[in-house]
Design a protein around this motif. Structure first.
Motif, PDB file in Angstrom:
ATOM      1  N   LYS A 196       0.616   4.239  -2.861  1.00  0.00           N
ATOM      2  CA  LYS A 196       0.297   5.613  -2.495  1.00  0.00           C
ATOM      3  C   LYS A 196       1.314   6.626  -3.014  1.00  0.00           C
ATOM      4  O   LYS A 196       1.081   7.825  -2.933  1.00  0.00           O
ATOM      5  CB  LYS A 196       0.165   5.725  -0.980  1.00  0.00           C
ATOM      6  CG  LYS A 196      -1.073   5.052  -0.443  1.00  0.00           C
ATOM      7  CD  LYS A 196      -1.134   5.193   1.059  1.00  0.00           C
ATOM      8  CE  LYS A 196      -2.440   4.709   1.603  1.00  0.00           C
ATOM      9  NZ  LYS A 196      -2.602   5.111   3.001  1.00  0.00           N
ATOM     10  N   THR A 197       2.407   6.178  -3.570  1.00  0.00           N
ATOM     11  CA  THR A 197       3.379   7.108  -4.155  1.00  0.00           C
ATOM     12  C   THR A 197       2.935   7.584  -5.529  1.00  0.00           C
ATOM     13  O   THR A 197       3.531   8.501  -6.087  1.00  0.00           O
ATOM     14  CB  THR A 197       4.791   6.477  -4.273  1.00  0.00           C
ATOM     15  OG1 THR A 197       4.733   5.370  -5.183  1.00  0.00           O
ATOM     16  CG2 THR A 197       5.314   6.021  -2.926  1.00  0.00           C
ATOM     17  N   TYR A 198       1.882   6.979  -6.088  1.00  0.00           N
ATOM     18  CA  TYR A 198       1.387   7.348  -7.408  1.00  0.00           C
ATOM     19  C   TYR A 198       0.237   8.339  -7.302  1.00  0.00           C
ATOM     20  O   TYR A 198      -0.629   8.216  -6.414  1.00  0.00           O
ATOM     21  CB  TYR A 198       0.947   6.100  -8.188  1.00  0.00           C
ATOM     22  CG  TYR A 198       2.125   5.281  -8.606  1.00  0.00           C
ATOM     23  CD1 TYR A 198       2.799   5.549  -9.781  1.00  0.00           C
ATOM     24  CD2 TYR A 198       2.587   4.242  -7.807  1.00  0.00           C
ATOM     25  CE1 TYR A 198       3.909   4.806 -10.168  1.00  0.00           C
ATOM     26  CE2 TYR A 198       3.692   3.491  -8.181  1.00  0.00           C
ATOM     27  CZ  TYR A 198       4.331   3.784  -9.366  1.00  0.00           C
ATOM     28  OH  TYR A 198       5.429   3.049  -9.726  1.00  0.00           O
ATOM     29  N   GLU A 199       0.234   9.306  -8.224  1.00  0.00           N
ATOM     30  CA  GLU A 199      -0.790  10.329  -8.261  1.00  0.00           C
ATOM     31  C   GLU A 199      -2.174   9.689  -8.396  1.00  0.00           C
ATOM     32  O   GLU A 199      -2.388   8.799  -9.220  1.00  0.00           O
ATOM     33  CB  GLU A 199      -0.546  11.253  -9.453  1.00  0.00           C
ATOM     34  CG  GLU A 199      -1.479  12.438  -9.501  1.00  0.00           C
ATOM     35  CD  GLU A 199      -1.158  13.385 -10.639  1.00  0.00           C
ATOM     36  OE1 GLU A 199      -2.080  14.095 -11.046  1.00  0.00           O
ATOM     37  OE2 GLU A 199      -0.007  13.406 -11.112  1.00  0.00           O
ATOM     38  N   GLU A 257      -2.849   8.697  -3.421  1.00  0.00           N
ATOM     39  CA  GLU A 257      -2.283   9.206  -2.162  1.00  0.00           C
ATOM     40  C   GLU A 257      -3.252   9.123  -0.987  1.00  0.00           C
ATOM     41  O   GLU A 257      -2.832   8.869   0.149  1.00  0.00           O
ATOM     42  CB  GLU A 257      -1.836  10.675  -2.312  1.00  0.00           C
ATOM     43  CG  GLU A 257      -0.904  10.960  -3.437  1.00  0.00           C
ATOM     44  CD  GLU A 257      -1.629  11.354  -4.725  1.00  0.00           C
ATOM     45  OE1 GLU A 257      -0.932  11.810  -5.643  1.00  0.00           O
ATOM     46  OE2 GLU A 257      -2.860  11.187  -4.833  1.00  0.00           O
ATOM     47  N   ASP A 258      -4.530   9.328  -1.246  1.00  0.00           N
ATOM     48  CA  ASP A 258      -5.512   9.403  -0.161  1.00  0.00           C
ATOM     49  C   ASP A 258      -6.272   8.107   0.072  1.00  0.00           C
ATOM     50  O   ASP A 258      -7.231   8.081   0.848  1.00  0.00           O
ATOM     51  CB  ASP A 258      -6.503  10.533  -0.451  1.00  0.00           C
ATOM     52  CG  ASP A 258      -5.812  11.900  -0.474  1.00  0.00           C
ATOM     53  OD1 ASP A 258      -4.840  12.091   0.272  1.00  0.00           O
ATOM     54  OD2 ASP A 258      -6.250  12.759  -1.261  1.00  0.00           O
ATOM     55  N   TYR A 259      -5.875   7.033  -0.577  1.00  0.00           N
ATOM     56  CA  TYR A 259      -6.539   5.744  -0.367  1.00  0.00           C
ATOM     57  C   TYR A 259      -6.257   5.252   1.052  1.00  0.00           C
ATOM     58  O   TYR A 259      -5.161   5.432   1.584  1.00  0.00           O
ATOM     59  CB  TYR A 259      -6.017   4.700  -1.349  1.00  0.00           C
ATOM     60  CG  TYR A 259      -6.726   4.686  -2.685  1.00  0.00           C
ATOM     61  CD1 TYR A 259      -6.934   5.842  -3.413  1.00  0.00           C
ATOM     62  CD2 TYR A 259      -7.178   3.503  -3.236  1.00  0.00           C
ATOM     63  CE1 TYR A 259      -7.580   5.819  -4.635  1.00  0.00           C
ATOM     64  CE2 TYR A 259      -7.826   3.471  -4.456  1.00  0.00           C
ATOM     65  CZ  TYR A 259      -8.025   4.641  -5.145  1.00  0.00           C
ATOM     66  OH  TYR A 259      -8.671   4.616  -6.357  1.00  0.00           O
ATOM     67  N   SER A 314       0.816  -1.206   0.000  1.00  0.00           N
ATOM     68  CA  SER A 314       0.000   0.000   0.000  1.00  0.00           C
ATOM     69  C   SER A 314       0.856   1.266   0.000  1.00  0.00           C
ATOM     70  O   SER A 314       0.505   2.256  -0.645  1.00  0.00           O
ATOM     71  CB  SER A 314      -0.957   0.002   1.188  1.00  0.00           C
ATOM     72  OG  SER A 314      -0.240  -0.052   2.406  1.00  0.00           O
ATOM     73  N   ALA A 329      -5.998   0.437  -0.498  1.00  0.00           N
ATOM     74  CA  ALA A 329      -4.732   0.350  -1.231  1.00  0.00           C
ATOM     75  C   ALA A 329      -4.253  -1.096  -1.311  1.00  0.00           C
ATOM     76  O   ALA A 329      -3.773  -1.541  -2.358  1.00  0.00           O
ATOM     77  CB  ALA A 329      -3.675   1.233  -0.574  1.00  0.00           C
TER      78      ALA A 329
END
Length: 60
Positions: A21-24, A27-29, A17, A34
């Protein structure tokens, strides 16, 4: 690329996860969401790899 190179690259990379989350757009998942996405991506990668190996064998 040979299978051994792909396996080596995959062993050196942690797909979790935090990685997602490093991918545009991711981030907010939540951690749970995630992780579900990562599991789906891993399942898709397995399907694609199996298909590529089958096609490759069929061409030999």
């Amino acid at each position: 690329m040979s299978n051994s190179i792909l396996e080596l690259k995959q062993k050196n990379k942690k797909f979790d996860s935090a990685w997602l989350k490093t991918y545009e757009g991711f981030e907010d998942y939540s951690e749970e969401d995630a992780e579900k996405i990562v599991e789906q991506l891993q399942a898709l990668a397995n399907i694609v790899c199996d298909h590529v190996q089958k096609v490759s064998k069929d061409e030999d």
